[in-house]
Every structure is written in structure tokens, then in C-alpha cells.
Write a protein that holds these residues in place. Structure first.
Motif, PDB file in Angstrom:
ATOM      1  N   LYS A  38       0.816  -1.215   0.000  1.00 18.85           N
ATOM      2  CA  LYS A  38       0.000   0.000   0.000  1.00 18.85           C
ATOM      3  C   LYS A  38       0.848   1.264   0.000  1.00 18.85           C
ATOM      4  O   LYS A  38       0.328   2.354  -0.229  1.00 18.85           O
TER       5      LYS A  38
ATOM      6  N   PRO B   2      -4.800   0.228   3.540  1.00 13.13           N
ATOM      7  CA  PRO B   2      -4.938   1.612   3.070  1.00 13.13           C
ATOM      8  C   PRO B   2      -5.231   2.601   4.183  1.00 13.13           C
ATOM      9  O   PRO B   2      -4.620   3.670   4.255  1.00 13.13           O
TER      10      PRO B   2
ATOM     11  N   ILE C  74      -2.598   5.598   5.319  1.00 14.26           N
ATOM     12  CA  ILE C  74      -3.092   6.978   5.229  1.00 14.26           C
ATOM     13  C   ILE C  74      -2.990   7.663   6.584  1.00 14.26           C
ATOM     14  O   ILE C  74      -2.562   8.822   6.693  1.00 14.26           O
TER      15      ILE C  74
ATOM     16  N   ASP D  60      -4.843  -6.000   2.615  1.00 15.78           N
ATOM     17  CA  ASP D  60      -5.603  -5.334   1.552  1.00 15.78           C
ATOM     18  C   ASP D  60      -6.791  -4.572   2.119  1.00 15.78           C
ATOM     19  O   ASP D  60      -7.150  -3.495   1.632  1.00 15.78           O
TER      20      ASP D  60
ATOM     21  N   THR E 165       0.889   2.030  -3.800  1.00 16.63           N
ATOM     22  CA  THR E 165      -0.401   2.287  -4.437  1.00 16.63           C
ATOM     23  C   THR E 165      -1.241   3.343  -3.735  1.00 16.63           C
ATOM     24  O   THR E 165      -2.138   3.919  -4.348  1.00 16.63           O
ATOM     25  N   VAL E 166      -0.974   3.605  -2.462  1.00 12.94           N
ATOM     26  CA  VAL E 166      -1.792   4.547  -1.695  1.00 12.94           C
ATOM     27  C   VAL E 166      -0.958   5.698  -1.135  1.00 12.94           C
ATOM     28  O   VAL E 166      -1.224   6.873  -1.400  1.00 12.94           O
ATOM     29  N   ALA E 167       0.061   5.363  -0.334  1.00  9.25           N
ATOM     30  CA  ALA E 167       0.776   6.396   0.415  1.00  9.25           C
ATOM     31  C   ALA E 167       1.598   7.321  -0.484  1.00  9.25           C
ATOM     32  O   ALA E 167       1.539   8.545  -0.340  1.00  9.25           O
TER      33      ALA E 167
END
Length: 389
Positions: free
Chosen positions: A217, A349, A353, A345, A220-222
């Protein structure tokens, strides 16, 4: 044997193109085309992720008892049906049903596939699994621009054509898989239900692998949120960071797995991965503040280090999960091992975050420390699991 390996790789490539379409633009399909509120989409995906965890264990057990190819084929057809039902989702209730079916089919497919990898993977099925991961990243790389086209056009027909592509990918994978010779269930006590859930050392490894899986993550997110909100780097660097990591995995995953040939070596690979993640998580916050060119350079270097950590993390996971799973219960054990990544998963996220975006620079250091601590604990857990056997 080689023919079966090629068919499994081709099926994986076809399926991953569909997965790549969904990973790139699936959320946008439901928010932009179906017009569901983002909060409802996030809630539905979280519920689907939790429900799908049980599917991995159950279907993995069925693959051990009934034969892996037929069960895996069934999951691919279920995936195609679930994806096709996306076209029928018009409200939150139907959305929740279809994403739960699709998520469960995907998780179940991974568990059902593992006995096939072990059976047809030759002397080192872990290396074959590493090759499949490289193929997976290649499929995602192929799918990303196709999904980007649908997002750029932004019309309902464009998004629906993307969904049709997802369905076609699963059906193509099923057609290719049908050429793989069926394998008989392995004799043994694998018929006993939930023996993997009573293997405490293996469950400990599953939990630690779940902590390590949070690192996915970061990319793909942070990093996208950090890049946009805290750095002067251009936004196209989001694609550049993903492309850099993907290329490294495609080119070097098999090579990184070759020296990881025992549970102890798998534990050491995890430890190296954790230290790489600690270093990358220490570098990423340094991109906040400098000019755009410097920030972009720092991010690329950090992503390269992170991707190397991913190579070691995956290599360690391939070796440990296979080597410590009984042959007659491979599907069930690998279904259990997937629980860790499934939980990551679902909850990863929100965690990254909160730490990296909500807490700022200190949060990055904390995340890196968590990953390094889990990684350094895994060799001890591996030793305990080996001793228990």
C-alpha cells in the motif's frame, strides 16, 4: 510438465490483464459510471474483502480434496460472472453483492491455483511461482494504459467496455487452463478440515506476512497521496513510480528467488526486505520541501529500494509458505497464508493513510520501523515452525 507450466503462465497473464483493468479503474467505474458515493464504494470494498477471506481457506480445502484444476477453473468462471454482473450494479445493494462475488472468486482462485503450481512447478515450484508474479506484473502493465483510456474518455460506454474486457480476460484464462492436464487429489490426511488453522507456528507466520504485506500500500496509496499533497514533484511521477517498481519486479523477481531455497533462507529474505522498507520509508518524507527535480529523484530512488524489498519479501513468502505446507494440504495451507495479505488489503490503506499522511514525516518512520520489526521476527517464527515439524 513444461507445457503445463506455459499454460498456467498464459492463463495467469490473461487473468491478470482483467485484474489490472480493475485495479487501475475499478473504483472509478463505480463512482463515475454507476454514480455511487465514494464512501459507499469504500465501505462495500471493505466488506467484500473481509468476506472473501473465508473463500480462500474453503476453496483451498476443496482443491486439495477434489482436484485443483477443476476447482480453479470454477473460480475463473465465477470471476467472469461476477465481473459481468458489474454491468447490472445500479445501487449500493447490487454493488455489494457483485463486488463480494468477484472478490471471493479472486481470493479463492489464488488458493485453488497453488496445488497446481506445486504439482507442475518442477523441483523448485517456488521459482515457478516467482515467474508467475513477474507475469502478473507484466499483465498489470499491459492493462494500465487500457484502463487509462477508459478513464480518459470517461463515458459510460467506455467504462462498460473495460468491464467487458475484464470478463473476456477471465474467460480466456479459463479456456487456457482447460488445456492443463487434471491432477488427482494428493493422498493423506488433507481431508481433515482446517488442519492449517490448528498449526499455530504457521498462523504466526501468516500474521507476520500480513504485517509485511502492508508495504504494497506504500506504492499504491501512500506515495501518490504524499506526492500530490506534500511534494513539488509533477503528478505524472505517480505513473513513473509505479512503472519503475513494475519493471524491477518483471525483470528481477525470478532471479531474486533463486537463492531462497529453504525456510531459513526465506526468513533471511524477509529480514532483508524489512531493512529495505525501513530505508525507503526513511527516504520518501525527504521529498517534501525540495524543488520538483530533487523531489522526483528522491522518490524514484526510494521506490527502487522499495521494489528491491518487494523482491525479497515475495521470495521469502514463496519459500516459507510452500516449504512449510504439507503436500496433501497445499490449497488449504496457502488459503490460510493468504489471510495475512487479505487483511492487509482490507485495512492497509487506512493504516498507511493515517500514519504517512495524517501523521506526516514521523508516520513514515513508524511504518518503516513496523515493517523492519516484523521482518526481523520472521526468521525466529520460521525456526519455530520448522522445529514443530
Amino acid at each position: 510438465m513444461i507445457g503445463a507450466q506455459r499454460a498456467l503462465a498464459a492463463a495467469n497473464f490473461a487473468f491478470t490483464i482483467g485484474s489490472g483493468l480493475y485495479l487501475t479503474a475499478g473504483v472509478l467505474y463505480f463512482t463515475e459510471a454507476v454514480r455511487l458515493p465514494a464512501a459507499q464504494v469504500g465501505l462495500g470494498l471493505g466488506i467484500a474483502g473481509v468476506v472473501s477471506l473465508a473463500a480462500g481457506i474453503t476453496v483451498g480445502h476443496l482443491a486439495d480434496r477434489l482436484g485443483a484444476r477443476g476447482v480453479y477453473l470454477g473460480t475463473l468462471l465465477a470471476q467472469a460472472a461476477g465481473d459481468a454482473a458489474f454491468l447490472l450494479a445500479t445501487n449500493f445493494a447490487t454493488f455489494l453483492v457483485v463486488v463480494t462475488v468477484a472478490a471471493s472468486a479472486k481470493t479463492a482462485g489464488f488458493a485453488a491455483r497453488t496445488p497446481l503450481i506445486r504439482h507442475y512447478g518442477g523441483q523448485r515450484p517456488q521459482e515457478f511461482r516467482a515467474f508467475l508474479r513477474a507475469v502478473t506484473n507484466l499483465g498489470i502493465a499491459v492493462a494500465a494504459p487500457l484502463a487509462g483510456w477508459a478513464v480518459q474518455v470517461g463515458t459510460l460506454p467506455a467504462y462498460r467496455s473495460m468491464v467487458v474486457g475484464m470478463v473476456a480476460a477471465s474467460l480466456a484464462a479459463a479456456a487456457i487452463l482447460a488445456t492443463v492436464p487434471p491432477m488427482r487429489p494428493v493422498e493423506g490426511d488433507g481431508g481433515k478440515r482446517w488442519i492449517a488453522l490448528r498449526d499455530r507456528p504457521y498462523l504466526l507466520l501468516t500474521a507476520l506476512d500480513g504485517v509485511m504485506a502492508v508495504q504494497f500500500k506504500v506504492l499504491t496509496v501512500a506515495i501518490p497521496l504524499w506526492l500530490v499533497g506534500f511534494t513539488a514533484a509533477p503528478r505524472w511521477m505517480i505513473s513513473a513510480t509505479m512503472a519503475t517498481a513494475t519493471v524491477i519486479v518483471v525483470l528481477f523477481q525470478v532471479r531474486a528467488s533463486r537463492g531462497v531455497d529453504s525456510p531459513a533462507a526465506g526468513g533471511r529474505a524477509y529480514r532483508r526486505a524489512g531493512l529495505a522498507f525501513l530505508l525507503s520509508c526513511s527516504l520518501i518524507p525527504l521529498a517534501a520541501g525540495p524543488p520538483a527535480a530533487v523531489a522526483a529523484t528522491v522518490l524514484i530512488v526510494a521506490v527502487m529500494i522499495h521494489a528491491i524489498g518487494q523482491l525479497w519479501n515475495s521470495a521469502g513468502g514463496f519459500e516459507v509458505s510452500f516449504a512449510l505446507a504439507p503436500v496433501h494440504a497445499t490449497g488449504q495451507y496457502l488459503g490460510v497464508f493468504g489471510l495475512g495479505a487479505g487483511l492487509a488489503d482490507t485495512f492497509g490503506p487506512a493504516l498507511v493513510i493515517w500514519l504517512c499522511i495524517g501523521c506526516g514525516r514521523p508516520g513514515w518512520y513508524v511504518l518503516g520501523a513496523i515493517l523492519a520489526l516484523a521482518a526481523c521476527t520472521i526468521p525466529l517464527a520460521v525456526r519455530r515452525s520448522v522445529t514443530a515439524r
